[in-house]
Structure formats: structure tokens, C-alpha cells
Design a protein around this motif. Sequence first.
Motif, PDB file in Angstrom:
ATOM      1  N   VAL A  28       0.837  -1.203   0.000  1.00 14.40           N
ATOM      2  CA  VAL A  28       0.000   0.000   0.000  1.00 14.40           C
ATOM      3  C   VAL A  28       0.875   1.257   0.000  1.00 14.40           C
ATOM      4  O   VAL A  28       0.614   2.213  -0.741  1.00 14.40           O
ATOM      5  CB  VAL A  28      -0.945  -0.008   1.213  1.00 14.40           C
ATOM      6  CG1 VAL A  28      -1.658   1.328   1.365  1.00 14.40           C
ATOM      7  CG2 VAL A  28      -1.963  -1.142   1.091  1.00 14.40           C
ATOM      8  N   LEU A  29       1.931   1.250   0.804  1.00 15.56           N
ATOM      9  CA  LEU A  29       2.810   2.410   0.864  1.00 15.56           C
ATOM     10  C   LEU A  29       3.564   2.611  -0.453  1.00 15.56           C
ATOM     11  O   LEU A  29       3.694   3.753  -0.927  1.00 15.56           O
ATOM     12  CB  LEU A  29       3.826   2.246   2.001  1.00 15.56           C
ATOM     13  CG  LEU A  29       3.277   2.207   3.427  1.00 15.56           C
ATOM     14  CD1 LEU A  29       4.412   2.000   4.418  1.00 15.56           C
ATOM     15  CD2 LEU A  29       2.512   3.475   3.766  1.00 15.56           C
ATOM     16  N   GLU A  30       4.033   1.518  -1.034  1.00 11.20           N
ATOM     17  CA  GLU A  30       4.880   1.649  -2.213  1.00 11.20           C
ATOM     18  C   GLU A  30       4.076   1.780  -3.496  1.00 11.20           C
ATOM     19  O   GLU A  30       4.320   2.703  -4.293  1.00 11.20           O
ATOM     20  CB  GLU A  30       5.826   0.447  -2.294  1.00 11.20           C
ATOM     21  CG  GLU A  30       6.845   0.449  -1.143  1.00 11.20           C
ATOM     22  CD  GLU A  30       7.936  -0.584  -1.280  1.00 11.20           C
ATOM     23  OE1 GLU A  30       9.063  -0.312  -0.826  1.00 11.20           O
ATOM     24  OE2 GLU A  30       7.668  -1.673  -1.846  1.00 11.20           O
ATOM     25  N   ARG A  31       3.122   0.901  -3.696  1.00 12.34           N
ATOM     26  CA  ARG A  31       2.358   0.929  -4.947  1.00 12.34           C
ATOM     27  C   ARG A  31       1.182   1.896  -4.876  1.00 12.34           C
ATOM     28  O   ARG A  31       0.775   2.447  -5.904  1.00 12.34           O
ATOM     29  CB  ARG A  31       1.875  -0.484  -5.280  1.00 12.34           C
ATOM     30  CG  ARG A  31       2.999  -1.476  -5.542  1.00 12.34           C
ATOM     31  CD  ARG A  31       3.710  -1.215  -6.857  1.00 12.34           C
ATOM     32  NE  ARG A  31       2.856  -1.531  -7.972  1.00 12.34           N
ATOM     33  CZ  ARG A  31       2.713  -2.754  -8.499  1.00 12.34           C
ATOM     34  NH1 ARG A  31       3.386  -3.777  -7.981  1.00 12.34           N
ATOM     35  NH2 ARG A  31       1.927  -2.959  -9.515  1.00 12.34           N
ATOM     36  N   GLY A  32       0.639   2.077  -3.689  1.00 14.31           N
ATOM     37  CA  GLY A  32      -0.480   2.999  -3.557  1.00 14.31           C
ATOM     38  C   GLY A  32      -0.052   4.437  -3.355  1.00 14.31           C
ATOM     39  O   GLY A  32      -0.588   5.353  -3.996  1.00 14.31           O
ATOM     40  N   LEU A  33       0.927   4.675  -2.487  1.00 18.68           N
ATOM     41  CA  LEU A  33       1.353   6.031  -2.152  1.00 18.68           C
ATOM     42  C   LEU A  33       2.649   6.438  -2.843  1.00 18.68           C
ATOM     43  O   LEU A  33       3.072   7.595  -2.722  1.00 18.68           O
ATOM     44  CB  LEU A  33       1.520   6.156  -0.633  1.00 18.68           C
ATOM     45  CG  LEU A  33       0.216   6.091   0.166  1.00 18.68           C
ATOM     46  CD1 LEU A  33       0.504   6.026   1.663  1.00 18.68           C
ATOM     47  CD2 LEU A  33      -0.650   7.298  -0.141  1.00 18.68           C
ATOM     48  N   GLY A  34       3.283   5.516  -3.548  1.00 17.70           N
ATOM     49  CA  GLY A  34       4.482   5.860  -4.308  1.00 17.70           C
ATOM     50  C   GLY A  34       5.731   6.057  -3.471  1.00 17.70           C
ATOM     51  O   GLY A  34       6.697   6.671  -3.936  1.00 17.70           O
ATOM     52  N   LEU A  35       5.747   5.528  -2.256  1.00 19.69           N
ATOM     53  CA  LEU A  35       6.911   5.643  -1.394  1.00 19.69           C
ATOM     54  C   LEU A  35       7.886   4.506  -1.661  1.00 19.69           C
ATOM     55  O   LEU A  35       7.506   3.455  -2.168  1.00 19.69           O
ATOM     56  CB  LEU A  35       6.488   5.619   0.078  1.00 19.69           C
ATOM     57  CG  LEU A  35       5.489   6.689   0.521  1.00 19.69           C
ATOM     58  CD1 LEU A  35       5.113   6.468   1.985  1.00 19.69           C
ATOM     59  CD2 LEU A  35       6.068   8.089   0.324  1.00 19.69           C
ATOM     60  N   ASP A  36       9.122   4.713  -1.301  1.00 21.19           N
ATOM     61  CA  ASP A  36      10.137   3.658  -1.323  1.00 21.19           C
ATOM     62  C   ASP A  36      10.404   3.306   0.135  1.00 21.19           C
ATOM     63  O   ASP A  36      11.023   4.094   0.861  1.00 21.19           O
ATOM     64  CB  ASP A  36      11.404   4.163  -2.013  1.00 21.19           C
ATOM     65  CG  ASP A  36      12.502   3.108  -2.099  1.00 21.19           C
ATOM     66  OD1 ASP A  36      12.784   2.456  -1.072  1.00 21.19           O
ATOM     67  OD2 ASP A  36      13.095   2.955  -3.184  1.00 21.19           O
TER      68      ASP A  36
END
Length: 386
Positions: A187-195
Motif C-alpha cells: 500500500v505504501l509503495e504501490r499505492g502512495l508511491g513511497l520507497d
Amino acid sequence: MARLACSLLVVPAMAFAAEHAPRALPDAAAIDAEVARLMTATQAKGLAVAVIDAGKVVHVRAYGLRNAAGDPLRDDTIMYGASLTKAVFAYTVMQLAEEGVIDLDAPISRYLDRPLPEYTDTKGYGPYADLAGDERWRQLTARILLTHSSGFGNFAFLEPDEKLRFHFDPGTRYAYSGEGLILLQFVLERGLGLDLGQEMQRRVFDRFDMRRTSMKWREDFAGNLADGWTQQGEPVPHDERSRVRAAGSMDTSIADMARFAAAHVRGDGLSARSAAEIRRPQRAITTASQFPTLQDELPPAQRRADLAAGLGVVVFNGPQGPGFYKGGHDDNTGNTWVCVQASQRCVVVLGNDVRGENAFPALIRFVLGETGVPFDWEYGARPFVH
């Protein structure tokens, strides 16, 4: 009258505090001797121990060997953090929540651009397409995932058919699940674009001067690296993990984990409210032991009222008051980290020999006294040494 009532309340509180004041911690020589005794009793090849008192690191030492070649384990040796990773991940998520990047109680669907089962390109995460036709994924929140109440088993690849499924409605009970943590990473990486690796590096490792800690393998670790030993005493090479995994890819050292434990118990990098939220009892634990993860719940009268899930940690209430802890384990690794909140005292143990786990209750008790940490629930019927 109000002033008199106040004074009557203060005196008993002061007397209670004096009666229950923390005892003096053992000195370094005594800790060294006890670790040596316990390593002999368990046949563990290597243990590294850190002690925190009043939120400050007061003891860091490594004992024994880091590999079968006989090289010594040092306080800067790279060791596998295993599931201690989950606590560091939760600390990172709480910072994001405090900044409004994610709402712990919002459905994860808020952060995805399409329904979760429609994601088929999820290599390195989970097989979310397996959830097609089961709308319960919409009930999932970050808090549910961090408190191990997703309804998933530990990992989908451990299922008989290797498919992801719900075993119970999300948020209704505790069942340890690395799969839930990986979904929150998704969710953080694919949803919010975070690494996530970069976020943990910036928010935790850099902030707390954890220079020999990383969520994936670094070439500069190779010169001072701990291999492991199994329950049968067989050496196992260190796994050079090439992918960030919120459930357990962290490499670290005992010196670095000591810094994090001290920062965590002080609440550094978080507001007082957020730090308290991590350690607040949030989800009742209703099973006789941690594993197997999907065992039946105990009848209500047999459940432990002093044990619950926090965010990334397990919280308990014992003779010294509330505390929290986290374990980390694989076939050749045994780690534990125990803190008492009132005294801000902690012990961190990293073991590159899984047999060292048999010494954990005795070692924690030797340093901190009786805390009430639920090792019998964590490890079940393990043959602890005394």
C-alpha cells in the motif's frame, strides 16, 4: 478540602513508587558471567546483548563466534534482525501517520487506484489476485495489518495450495501474519508511491545513527558478518537479502539495535501521543501460544488479560508495570527485545545461533528482574534453561 484530598492521594503514590523503585542493574562483569554461563548451558555459539536504563544505552557487548571459521562476534558485526524488522517498520508507519500521509484507520482501498485483487503484477509482495470474489479485503486498515488481525495466515506460500485467503474476518482476532505487513508495504509503495527502504533509512536508520543497518544487503557488510547455527548445531551462511521486506529483511548490529531500542522507549521522532499509541494494548491475544498462527482461540476464562498486540510489538503488564517486546526468529537466528515502560529499561539480544533462545527468559530476568514478559506464549513448550 480539595487540597487535603490531593495530599492524601500523593502520599500513597509516593510510598508505592519508593516500594517499587527499580532495583540496581547488574554490572558489566556480572552480565558477562551470566551470558557465558547461559551460552555454555545452551551450546549457543554467539550472542550479542545490549542494556538500556532510563532511556540510555549502558551496556553493549557481543560474545562468542560470528562464523564457523572462529572469527569473534563483535558489537558492530552485521546480524540478521529477522522479525525485529516489524517493530522498526511500525515505527516508520507511525511517523507517516503523524504527518497525515496515511490514516491508520482508513480502508487501504483509499490508497489504491484499483481493487486489490486486480493487481496481478505483485512479485515480491503477495498474490492478491487470490482474493477475487472475497470483498473482506475492503475491511483492511493499516492498524489491522500492524496488529496482526488481517485474517491471513503467516505467509501465503505456507498455505497447502500457496494461495492467499482469509481465515477469519479482518479485525476480529489476533493471528501473527507477515503477509499483513507485506500488504501494508504494498500500500505504501504501490499505492502512495513511497520507497520503503528509503523511508526507513531516512526516518530511522539515519536519525538514530544506525550506520550498519539496512533493509537489504550492502556489500560493505561482507567483511564483518555473522553466519548462523541451527538447533542441530549446523552452521548456515548469512542470507544476502536483495529485496526490502517489511516483515523481516533488516540486517543490523547489536550497537545499532541498542540505539533504536533506546530511541523507541524514549519515543524519539514521535509525539508523546504517537509513541504511547504504539505501546497501547490494541488487540486482545486469545491463543495459548504465538505459533501455530491459526490455532483455536482459548475460552474467555483461559485468556491472558495481561497480553495484547500493540503496533509492531506485543504489550504486556507485569510486576514492574506495562512493558512491550518483540521477537525475531528463523532456523538459525534467535532475537528478542524487551522494554519496561516506567523505568525505560530494555534488553536487546541478537543471537546468530537459534539455540540461544533457550536462555532468553533467564537472561532477561537476570538483567531486569521479573518483568512478566510472556516467553511461554512466544515460544510455547520450549526447554528453557534456568
